[in-house]
Design a protein around this motif. Structure first.
Motif, PDB file in Angstrom:
ATOM      1  N   UNK A 195       0.865  -1.173   0.000  1.00 14.63           N
ATOM      2  CA  UNK A 195       0.000   0.000   0.000  1.00 14.63           C
ATOM      3  C   UNK A 195       0.913   1.238   0.000  1.00 14.63           C
ATOM      4  N   UNK A 196       0.436   2.334  -0.587  1.00 14.13           N
ATOM      5  CA  UNK A 196       1.280   3.542  -0.626  1.00 14.13           C
ATOM      6  C   UNK A 196       1.163   4.293   0.701  1.00 14.13           C
ATOM      7  N   UNK A 197       2.170   5.111   0.997  1.00 10.83           N
ATOM      8  CA  UNK A 197       2.125   5.915   2.223  1.00 10.83           C
ATOM      9  C   UNK A 197       0.838   6.730   2.291  1.00 10.83           C
ATOM     10  N   UNK A 198       0.494   7.331   1.155  1.00  7.01           N
ATOM     11  CA  UNK A 198      -0.675   8.213   1.144  1.00  7.01           C
ATOM     12  C   UNK A 198      -1.967   7.485   1.473  1.00  7.01           C
ATOM     13  N   UNK A 241       4.937   1.587   1.256  1.00 12.56           N
ATOM     14  CA  UNK A 241       6.050   2.177   0.497  1.00 12.56           C
ATOM     15  C   UNK A 241       5.559   3.301  -0.417  1.00 12.56           C
ATOM     16  N   UNK A 242       6.485   3.832  -1.204  1.00 11.10           N
ATOM     17  CA  UNK A 242       6.093   4.864  -2.159  1.00 11.10           C
ATOM     18  C   UNK A 242       5.192   4.277  -3.242  1.00 11.10           C
ATOM     19  N   UNK A 243       4.327   5.139  -3.760  1.00 13.91           N
ATOM     20  CA  UNK A 243       3.392   4.723  -4.799  1.00 13.91           C
ATOM     21  C   UNK A 243       4.150   4.260  -6.049  1.00 13.91           C
ATOM     22  N   UNK A 244       3.649   3.188  -6.691  1.00 16.27           N
ATOM     23  CA  UNK A 244       4.251   2.797  -7.964  1.00 16.27           C
ATOM     24  C   UNK A 244       3.164   2.617  -9.028  1.00 16.27           C
ATOM     25  N   UNK A 245       3.560   2.365 -10.231  1.00 12.05           N
ATOM     26  CA  UNK A 245       2.631   2.255 -11.374  1.00 12.05           C
ATOM     27  C   UNK A 245       1.553   1.209 -11.124  1.00 12.05           C
ATOM     28  N   UNK A 246       1.992   0.077 -10.614  1.00 15.08           N
ATOM     29  CA  UNK A 246       1.089  -1.044 -10.368  1.00 15.08           C
ATOM     30  C   UNK A 246      -0.073  -0.639  -9.454  1.00 15.08           C
ATOM     31  N   UNK A 247       0.236   0.189  -8.460  1.00 17.56           N
ATOM     32  CA  UNK A 247      -0.807   0.581  -7.505  1.00 17.56           C
ATOM     33  C   UNK A 247      -1.886   1.420  -8.178  1.00 17.56           C
ATOM     34  N   UNK A 350      -7.660   6.487  -8.037  1.00 15.95           N
ATOM     35  CA  UNK A 350      -8.683   7.506  -8.322  1.00 15.95           C
ATOM     36  C   UNK A 350      -8.112   8.696  -9.065  1.00 15.95           C
ATOM     37  N   UNK A 351      -6.803   8.874  -8.961  1.00 16.18           N
ATOM     38  CA  UNK A 351      -6.175   9.970  -9.687  1.00 16.18           C
ATOM     39  C   UNK A 351      -6.368   9.806 -11.191  1.00 16.18           C
ATOM     40  N   UNK A 352      -6.397   8.561 -11.630  1.00 17.27           N
ATOM     41  CA  UNK A 352      -6.453   8.310 -13.073  1.00 17.27           C
ATOM     42  C   UNK A 352      -7.752   7.641 -13.520  1.00 17.27           C
ATOM     43  N   UNK A 404     -12.824  -8.023  -2.181  1.00 12.55           N
ATOM     44  CA  UNK A 404     -12.491  -9.346  -1.648  1.00 12.55           C
ATOM     45  C   UNK A 404     -11.631 -10.136  -2.634  1.00 12.55           C
ATOM     46  N   UNK A 405     -11.768  -9.809  -3.922  1.00 13.35           N
ATOM     47  CA  UNK A 405     -10.981 -10.539  -4.930  1.00 13.35           C
ATOM     48  C   UNK A 405      -9.581  -9.934  -5.013  1.00 13.35           C
ATOM     49  N   UNK A 406      -8.590 -10.819  -5.156  1.00 16.03           N
ATOM     50  CA  UNK A 406      -7.210 -10.334  -5.261  1.00 16.03           C
ATOM     51  C   UNK A 406      -7.091  -9.408  -6.465  1.00 16.03           C
ATOM     52  N   UNK A 407      -6.533  -8.222  -6.220  1.00 11.27           N
ATOM     53  CA  UNK A 407      -6.465  -7.234  -7.293  1.00 11.27           C
ATOM     54  C   UNK A 407      -5.095  -7.239  -7.968  1.00 11.27           C
ATOM     55  N   UNK A 408      -4.073  -7.606  -7.214  1.00  8.65           N
ATOM     56  CA  UNK A 408      -2.719  -7.491  -7.780  1.00  8.65           C
ATOM     57  C   UNK A 408      -2.380  -8.676  -8.668  1.00  8.65           C
TER      58      UNK A 408
END
Ligand code: ASP
Ligand code: MG
Length: 408
Positions: A195-198, A241-247, A350-352, A404-408
């Motif tokens: 998860x991102x810090x934000x 950690x810091x946000x990445x593309x995958x998130x 949500x940003x994108x 509930x479903x795995x997103x990654x």
């Protein structure tokens, strides 16, 4: 070889067997060739017990003495943990906040860390000791003991990790990590790998109690990699950690709720410039943190209703301040509601991606849940609703966003 900070919360050091369990984990990590700094909380319930004792003497105990009192809980566990580690044949040394050089400002019971002069700790690490730090505490420049606010051992851990340049800061608790929502409400809630810090900050401040909010702010500012995991098993936990593309591909990461909200409404204030400025200046001067604000103007444009939310613990103060201002400004009256809660949908995606807010509103509507207030930021949408629908709202939103479903 790495330098690892491991923080163990109150339940993880809640009795001697659990302290032995912690010692085993620490020795295992040290045995793999790592340097280890352990940060401990007081035994579970201890801080509350001490607050209770002080409360029997005074309704508003002296805050300097409160810090002397409260810091004792962590001192006990740091010494016991060091003993337990030594009993396993590994050198260990406990440190109070003062001995560790954790210098804070002078705001007793919620002090901020100003700097860490960690020379003694670094020296001990070099000499092969495991350092065991009493969490939650520091000392002012003039050597008065301070504490860092409830849950402050998390902050001690993150700050130490940053000061000694640790490779990782592990926060050990009694749950497996950070979940998509409260598993007590939604048993299908899923543990997040990352998860991102934000997002974590939103979850922490919105009432998901895994990490103290200030510790997350600190970790974000100094880019300290944090893992939240259980001290009762070897599951991998959640990486913060810091946000990445995958998130970004994950639109919604979690649903948070906060039942500790109250709503104050100043009814029929003359709608003139400066009204909100005056009201919220007084509220701020009373040290009350306002979260949401909504203003409605009557159709003839002459009057406005100003509503805002505050922590429930501040309701009385907020009401007093608002009533005084309302009178001064010629408002009709001030109303309050405490039977509300705030539900938030959070995700950096949500940003994108659009459509999250409308989906949230539709879902609440379909379940006959009235929305009292709304606020949004780049990565969250929050709605205030009736308290009694909190669990229902969390459940249906968790479902509709497919958490509930795995997103990654
Ligand atoms: N013992 C303190 C508290 O209960 C600090 C902590 O556990 O992090 O708030
Ligand atoms: Mg805690």
């Amino acid at each position: 070889m790495a330098l690892i900070v491991q923080k163990y919360g109150g339940t993880s050091v809640g009795n001697i067997d659990r302290i032995k369990n912690v010692a085993n984990r620490v020795v295992r990590t040290a045995g793999q060739g790592n340097k280890v700094v352990v940060v401990v909380s007081a035994m579970s319930g201890e801080t509350d017990k001490l607050i209770g004792l002080a409360g029997q003497l005074s309704a508003a105990p002296n805050e300097r003495e409160m810090d002397m009192l409260l810091s004792s809980g962590e001192r006990v566990t740091s010494a016991l943990t060091a003993m337990a580690i030594e009993a396993l044949g590994q050198k260990a040394k406990s440190f109070t906040g003062r001995q560790a050089g954790i210098i804070t400002d002078t705001v007793h019971t919620k002090a901020k860390i100003e700097r860490i002069a960690g020379d003694r700790m670094k020296q001990a690490l070099e000499q092969g000791y495991v350092v065991v730090l009493a969490g939650f505490q520091g000392v002012t420049e003039t050597e008065d003991v301070t504490t860092l606010g409830r849950g402050g051992s998390d902050l001690s851990a993150v700050a130490i990790a940053s000061a000694v340049n640790a490779d990782l800061c592990e926060i050990y608790t009694d749950v497996d990590g950070v979940y998509t929502t409260d598993p007590n409400i939604v048993p299908e809630a899923r543990k997040l790998e990352k998860i991102s810090y934000e997002e974590m900050l939103e979850l922490a401040s919105l009432g998901a109690k895994v990490l103290q909010t200030r510790s997350v702010e600190f970790a974000m500012k100094y880019k300290v990699p944090v893992v939240v995991r259980s001290s009762f098993n070897d599951n991998p936990g959640t990486l913060v950690v810091e946000e990445d593309k995958e998130m970004e591909n994950v639109v919604v990461s979690g649903i948070a709720y906060d039942k500790n909200q109250a709503k104050i409404t100043v009814v029929n204030v003359p709608d003139k410039p400066g009204i909100a400025a005056k009201l919220f200046r007084s509220i701020a001067e009373a040290n009350i943190v306002v979260d949401m604000i909504v203003q409605n103007v009557s159709s003839d444009g002459k009057f406005a209703d100003i509503s805002f939310t505050v922590p429930k613990t501040d309701t009385r103060k907020a009401l007093e301040v608002s009533e005084a201002i309302a009178k001064e400004m010629g408002a009709e009256r001030v109303d309050r509601r405490e039977d509300i809660s705030k539900i938030s949908v959070i995700g950096v995606g949500m940003r994108t991606h659009s459509g999250v807010a409308s989906k949230m509103f539709q879902t609440l509507a379909a379940n006959n849940i009235n929305i009292v207030m709304i606020s949004t930021s780049e990565i969250k949408v929050s709605c205030v609703i009736d308290l009694k629908y909190t669990e229902l709202a969390v459940r249906v939103l968790h479902e509709v966003f497919g958490l509930a479903e795995a997103a990654h």
